[in-house]
Scaffold this active site. Structure first.
Site, PDB file in Angstrom:
ATOM      1  N   LYS A 293       9.914  -0.219   7.788  1.00 57.30           N
ATOM      2  CA  LYS A 293       8.596  -0.821   7.054  1.00 57.30           C
ATOM      3  C   LYS A 293       9.219  -2.132   8.584  1.00 57.30           C
ATOM      4  O   LYS A 293      10.360  -3.074   8.321  1.00 57.30           O
ATOM      5  CB  LYS A 293       8.638  -1.360   6.193  1.00 57.30           C
ATOM      6  CG  LYS A 293       7.673  -0.474   5.526  1.00 57.30           C
ATOM      7  CD  LYS A 293       7.075  -1.059   3.640  1.00 57.30           C
ATOM      8  CE  LYS A 293       6.651   0.025   2.563  1.00 57.30           C
ATOM      9  NZ  LYS A 293       5.295  -0.093   3.520  1.00 57.30           N
ATOM     10  N   ARG A 367       2.608   9.593  -1.907  1.00 55.65           N
ATOM     11  CA  ARG A 367       1.737  10.773  -2.026  1.00 55.65           C
ATOM     12  C   ARG A 367       3.384  11.607  -2.909  1.00 55.65           C
ATOM     13  O   ARG A 367       2.405  13.164  -3.140  1.00 55.65           O
ATOM     14  CB  ARG A 367       0.669  10.832  -0.956  1.00 55.65           C
ATOM     15  CG  ARG A 367       1.490  11.201   0.304  1.00 55.65           C
ATOM     16  CD  ARG A 367       0.292  11.218   0.973  1.00 55.65           C
ATOM     17  NE  ARG A 367       0.397   9.670   1.508  1.00 55.65           N
ATOM     18  CZ  ARG A 367      -0.785   8.807   2.588  1.00 55.65           C
ATOM     19  NH1 ARG A 367      -1.216  10.040   2.895  1.00 55.65           N
ATOM     20  NH2 ARG A 367      -0.862   8.124   2.175  1.00 55.65           N
TER      21      ARG A 367
HETATM   22  N1  BES Z   1       4.013   1.441  -0.668  1.00 57.55           N
HETATM   23  C1  BES Z   1       3.726   1.992   0.097  1.00 57.55           C
HETATM   24  C2  BES Z   1       1.771   1.066   0.382  1.00 57.55           C
HETATM   25  C3  BES Z   1       1.814  -0.582   0.027  1.00 57.55           C
HETATM   26  C4  BES Z   1       1.493  -1.458   0.981  1.00 57.55           C
HETATM   27  C5  BES Z   1       1.530  -1.351  -1.102  1.00 57.55           C
HETATM   28  C6  BES Z   1       0.769  -3.205   1.143  1.00 57.55           C
HETATM   29  C7  BES Z   1       1.447  -2.538  -1.443  1.00 57.55           C
HETATM   30  C8  BES Z   1       1.068  -3.153  -0.553  1.00 57.55           C
HETATM   31  C9  BES Z   1       3.383   2.963   0.779  1.00 57.55           C
HETATM   32  O1  BES Z   1       4.610   4.087   0.642  1.00 57.55           O
HETATM   33  C10 BES Z   1       3.268   2.921   2.249  1.00 57.55           C
HETATM   34  O2  BES Z   1       4.000   2.703   2.691  1.00 57.55           O
HETATM   35  N2  BES Z   1       1.672   3.432   2.918  1.00 57.55           N
HETATM   36  C11 BES Z   1       1.432   2.986   4.248  1.00 57.55           C
HETATM   37  C12 BES Z   1       0.896   4.731   4.643  1.00 57.55           C
HETATM   38  C13 BES Z   1       1.096   5.106   6.267  1.00 57.55           C
HETATM   39  C14 BES Z   1       2.226   5.383   6.238  1.00 57.55           C
HETATM   40  C15 BES Z   1       0.282   6.215   5.777  1.00 57.55           C
HETATM   41  C16 BES Z   1       0.311   1.917   4.365  1.00 57.55           C
HETATM   42  O3  BES Z   1      -0.329   2.088   3.662  1.00 57.55           O
HETATM   43  O4  BES Z   1       0.817   1.913   6.134  1.00 57.55           O
HETATM   44 MN    MN Z   2       5.721   3.151   2.010  1.00 59.88          MN
END
Ligand code: BES
Ligand code: MN
Ligand code: ZN
Length: 515
Positions: A293, A367
């Site tokens: 990230k 997931r």
């Molecule tokens: N934990 C994150 C989602 C999240 C984002 C929670 C912002 C709280 C605030 C999740 O694991 C994630 O990284 N999701 C990605 C998925 C993508 C890579 C398909 C996302 O939503 O950007």
């Molecule tokens: Mn994630």
């Protein structure tokens, strides 16, 4: 290869385990509270003035009237007005136009607790005021709920807390003594549920160097012992043997290895029949893994455990309230790290139900751990319904913000029940579709599916993915709580910049609604 020992919890700041009530709640006849108590009068906008007048001595009534005439106090929800009448301290608290609205009532309760804190005895005597006698019981119960939620602070890492936690006494005045038993029973449950929500917030607020899969497992064991839950843990080695490829891959890059925690509430009086299963994502920190990230705001990914903490809160609430329902709570927990042992984009993994997943993005980790938990609980418990809670996608934050959580379900009746419970608990849900036409977004040339497809419909991709791991015929719902799991600012009776506890009260309401 270096072997790294996992962290020693005994050297850590204490994470208290059994959720404790922050305030003391009592009920009795009018005028029974401490003599320095502040008198709290809830007032709603449609107040019947005649009734109000009958309730109070002339001085208080005159003072309220004067406030109203000058439009100083409008009785809008959240409005408060402190008065001094002779040597009596009085706080008027507005309930808005809808005096049955739980959110308004909770807010008024939080303000009553604040008024109590300001009084020299930390005591408030809350009187019926303009509330119709027939509504007073429910009003009082939800004011107690809001008082408990509104009193929560998280300052254990501050050497100089901004506002030391004081235990307040809230005394509700009832003219009719026959209501006392009913009130005491109802308040017992509602404040225990609220304190379980506070416990979920407390755990979720802890930093990722303190709460990790190892320490979380110990906390759950201790919680189970203290409140009579059954706790089973599938550790990393066992999960590997069981071929839980999702959980093991996501957690492999951390020295604090992943685990699947199962907390079971099985009251002796429970109706026979299948249990309700809850699954909560507990990624104690989400760096994104190799698909890392961006740096900005990454620290907030400690909240990526909020779904799991909510489910732990529900288990605690079910036990403390002694709910007559068999509830199985599964908390897959992992830390998604960047490391030489971490899983990679391009890996193909075999899941617990033997489906294969082509990992296109290690940041779509939630997931993967949920999938193993869902197929595990379906296979071993044959639940009547499965509900998972997870901070799954940024897309749901974009779509619904901090007001509604996303709901996806394979069963309309279950979806409706959850939406209704959410409305009752002031934890709102908005349904998104799981049309089978979305399934092609997850097609992979090499495996049964990818874990993340293109940019389209991210929250729904998450739902469609999880659906693949639900045993056919089992009603299931997925709550994407990424936007509502922590608050960026205060919301009425919840203090912001911290975890919200979203889901605990909603799910308890849901369990109760299933009879
Ligand atoms: N934990 C994150 C989602 C999240 C984002 C929670 C912002 C709280 C605030 C999740 O694991 C994630 O990284 N999701 C990605 C998925 C993508 C890579 C398909 C996302 O939503 O950007
Ligand atoms: Mn994630
Ligand atoms: Zn995540």
């Amino acid at each position: 290869m270096t072997t790294r020992k996992s962290i020693d919890v005994s050297s850590m700041p204490s994470v208290f385990v059994l959720p404790q009530l922050l305030n003391i709640y009592s009920a009795g006849r009018l005028g029974m509270a401490h003599k320095n108590a502040i008198t709290v009068i809830p007032v709603h906008q449609a107040a019947d003035r005649g009734a109000l007048k009958k309730e109070f001595d002339a001085e208080i009534w005159d003072a309220i009237e004067a406030q109203r005439k000058d439009h100083v106090f409008t009785a809008a929800a959240g409005a408060t007005r402190h008065l001094r009448i002779n040597d009596r301290r009085v706080a008027l608290i507005g309930l808005g136009a809808d005096s049955a609205d739980r959110s308004n009532l909770c807010w008024a309760g939080a303000l009553a607790a604040q008024a109590a804190r300001d009084s020299s005895s930390s005591t408030a005597e809350i009187v019926r005021g303009s509330i119709p006698a027939s509504d007073w019981l429910q009003t009082a119960v939800h004011m107690a709920e809001g008082a408990e939620l509104g009193s929560f602070t998280f300052q254990q890492y501050k050497n100089n807390p901004d506002s030391p936690q004081t235990r307040k006494r809230l005394h509700f005045a009832f003219a009719d003594e026959s209501h006392l038993t009913t009130f005491n029973r109802a308040v017992h449950d509602v404040v225990r549920c609220a304190s379980a929500a506070n416990f979920a917030r407390h755990l979720a607020n802890h930093p990722p160097n303190v709460i990790n899969p190892t320490t979380l497992t110990q906390i759950c064991r201790q919680l189970a012992k203290q409140c009579g839950l059954r706790c089973t843990v599938i550790n990393f080695e066992q999960a590997t043997r069981l071929s839980m490829g999702g959980l093991c891959s996501v957690g492999r890059g951390s020295p604090n290895k992943p685990a699947m925690i199962i907390l079971e509430h099985k009251p002796s009086s429970s109706r026979s029949g299948p249990p309700i299963a809850l699954v909560g994502k507990a990624v104690t920190f989400d760096t994104g893994g190799i698909s890392i990230k961006p740096a900005a705001g990454m620290g907030r990914m400690k909240y990526d455990k909020c779904g799991g903490m909510a489910v732990i809160g529900v288990a605690a609430a079910a036990a403390m309230m002694n709910l007559p329902r068999h509830v199985v709570c599964v908390i897959p927990t992992a830390e998604n790290m960047v490391d030489g042992e971490a899983y990679r984009p391009g890996d193909i993994i075999r899941m617990y139900n033997s489906k294969t997943v082509d990992v296109t993005n290690t940041d779509a980790e939630g997931r993967l751990i949920l999938a193993d938990a869902i197929s595990y609980v379906c296979k071993h418990y044959h639940p009547s319904a499965v509900v998972d809670l997870a901070t799954l996608t940024g897309g749901v934050v974009t779509a619904l913000g901090g007001v509604y959580a996303g709901l996806m379900a394979n069963d309309d009746a279950l979806a409706e029940q959850l939406i209704g419970a959410g409305r009752a608990a002031d934890e709102l849900l908005w349904r998104l579709p799981l049309n089978p036409r979305y399934r092609k977004l997850l097609d992979s040339p090499h495996a049964d599916m990818v874990n993340s497809g293109d940019r389209e419909a991210h929250p729904i991709q998450g739902g469609i993915f999880l659906q693949e791991f639900v045993t056919a015929g089992t009603p299931w719902a997925h709550l994407d709580i990424a936007g509502v799991s922590y608050l960026k600012e205060d919301y009425r009776y919840l203090k912001g910049l911290q975890a919200s506890g979203f889901g605990v009260r909603l799910i308890i309401e849901f369990i109760k609604s299933r009879g």
